[in-house]
Design an enzyme around this catalytic site. Structure first.
Site, PDB file in Angstrom:
ATOM      1  N   PRO A   9       0.818  -1.207   0.000  1.00 38.46           N
ATOM      2  CA  PRO A   9       0.000   0.000   0.000  1.00 38.46           C
ATOM      3  C   PRO A   9       0.864   1.275   0.000  1.00 38.46           C
ATOM      4  O   PRO A   9       2.088   1.191   0.022  1.00 38.46           O
ATOM      5  CB  PRO A   9      -0.782  -0.118   1.309  1.00 38.46           C
ATOM      6  CG  PRO A   9       0.101  -0.890   2.222  1.00 38.46           C
ATOM      7  CD  PRO A   9       1.027  -1.723   1.364  1.00 38.46           C
ATOM      8  N   CYS A  10       0.182   2.403  -0.020  1.00 46.72           N
ATOM      9  CA  CYS A  10       0.807   3.722   0.024  1.00 46.72           C
ATOM     10  C   CYS A  10       1.752   3.817   1.219  1.00 46.72           C
ATOM     11  O   CYS A  10       1.394   3.345   2.287  1.00 46.72           O
ATOM     12  CB  CYS A  10      -0.297   4.773   0.136  1.00 46.72           C
ATOM     13  SG  CYS A  10       0.274   6.453   0.269  1.00 46.72           S
ATOM     14  N   PRO A  11       2.932   4.364   1.159  1.00 43.10           N
ATOM     15  CA  PRO A  11       3.522   5.072   0.018  1.00 43.10           C
ATOM     16  C   PRO A  11       4.467   4.181  -0.801  1.00 43.10           C
ATOM     17  O   PRO A  11       5.231   4.694  -1.606  1.00 43.10           O
ATOM     18  CB  PRO A  11       4.345   6.157   0.721  1.00 43.10           C
ATOM     19  CG  PRO A  11       4.899   5.435   1.919  1.00 43.10           C
ATOM     20  CD  PRO A  11       3.830   4.454   2.339  1.00 43.10           C
TER      21      PRO A  11
END
Lengths: 79, 181
Positions: free
Chosen positions: A16-18
């Site tokens: 997932p982000c980042p």
């Protein structure tokens, strides 16, 4: 469909982000200017993050494909 | 005459620089909070910005400094108040709590489990990535003094520096982006 002659495939599924933009920023330097990296990601945020990253860093997103929960993004190194 | 011109030129350059601050592709961030949620946001934005090709400078101050303590390190010669603060404040980034829904620590544990399940990077991982990407961390010297922390108690991080407010302001005014978290 054309595969844009990607010289590298980057598997970022499940990250997932980042992490997707962190990984592409680390990997873009491993291909030559003009070459293409094919990214596989499951993070929907990447749909807007990759174009934003490319615009800021002066690279190009050639194409984005969606299917089976996996997003394919073709990134061309421009500089 | 040429010396005169050189002086005039340097004065002119200085004036132009003063008229055009914020021209560097750089993020200057104050990390004031010592809460898990806000630290996560700060580190995700910092690593993201570095990935975008920005230079990133983080200034840890006040409650934020406790997140930079190294739980394995000890310092001698602390006075009573410093020891009290040391006991009461989180001993490093893995001891910080959520700012909301902490519920006596249960909320924080649940959030960490959820993050693991969703494969979201932990603070440990984010600090590693930040170091790899060249994110600079500066610590407010006055906060260190207030909380009674010593330099030898802080984490190992590349080029960690202890600074004052002027350093932050100097970075902030030449940065395109500034954040206070």
């Amino acid at each position: 469909m054309a595969d844009h002659n990607a010289s590298k495939v980057l598997d970022l599924k499940g990250l997932p982000c980042p992490m997707p933009v962190v990984k592409i920023s680390q990997e873009i330097g491993t291909v030559k200017v003009g070459e293409v990296i094919e990214v596989h990601t499951t993070d929907p945020g990447s749909l807007s993050d990759f174009p934003a990253w490319a615009k800021t860093t002066g690279n190009e997103v050639l194409e984005t494909r969606q299917g089976d929960g996996i997003i394919q993004i073709f990134v061309k190194r421009l500089k | 005459m040429s010396a005169d011109l050189a002086i005039q030129l340097s004065e002119l350059k200085q004036k132009v620089e003063q008229m055009e601050p914020g021209k560097q592709n750089k993020l200057a961030m104050v990390v004031f909070s010592g809460d898990l949620d806000k630290l996560l946001a700060a580190m995700i934005i910092a690593t993201g910005a570095a990935a975008m090709g920005m230079k990133v400078v983080q200034f840890f101050t006040f409650w934020g400094t406790a997140a930079l303590r190294n739980p394995g390190a000890e310092a001698n010669g602390k006075d009573f108040m410093s020891k009290m603060f040391g006991w009461m404040l989180p001993n490093g980034r893995n001891k910080v709590k959520l700012s909301k829904m902490n519920m006596g620590g249960m909320g924080t544990v649940m959030m960490k489990n959820l993050m693991k399940k969703k494969n979201a990077p932990s603070l440990d991982q984010l600090f590693d990535i930040a170091a790899q990407l060249g994110v600079e961390i500066k610590i407010c010297e006055m906060s260190m003094d207030l909380m009674g922390f010593k330099h030898e108690e802080m984490i190992d991080y590349p080029n960690l520096e202890y600074v004052g407010v002027a350093t932050f302001l100097a970075h902030a005014r030449e940065s395109t982006n500034q954040l206070f978290i």
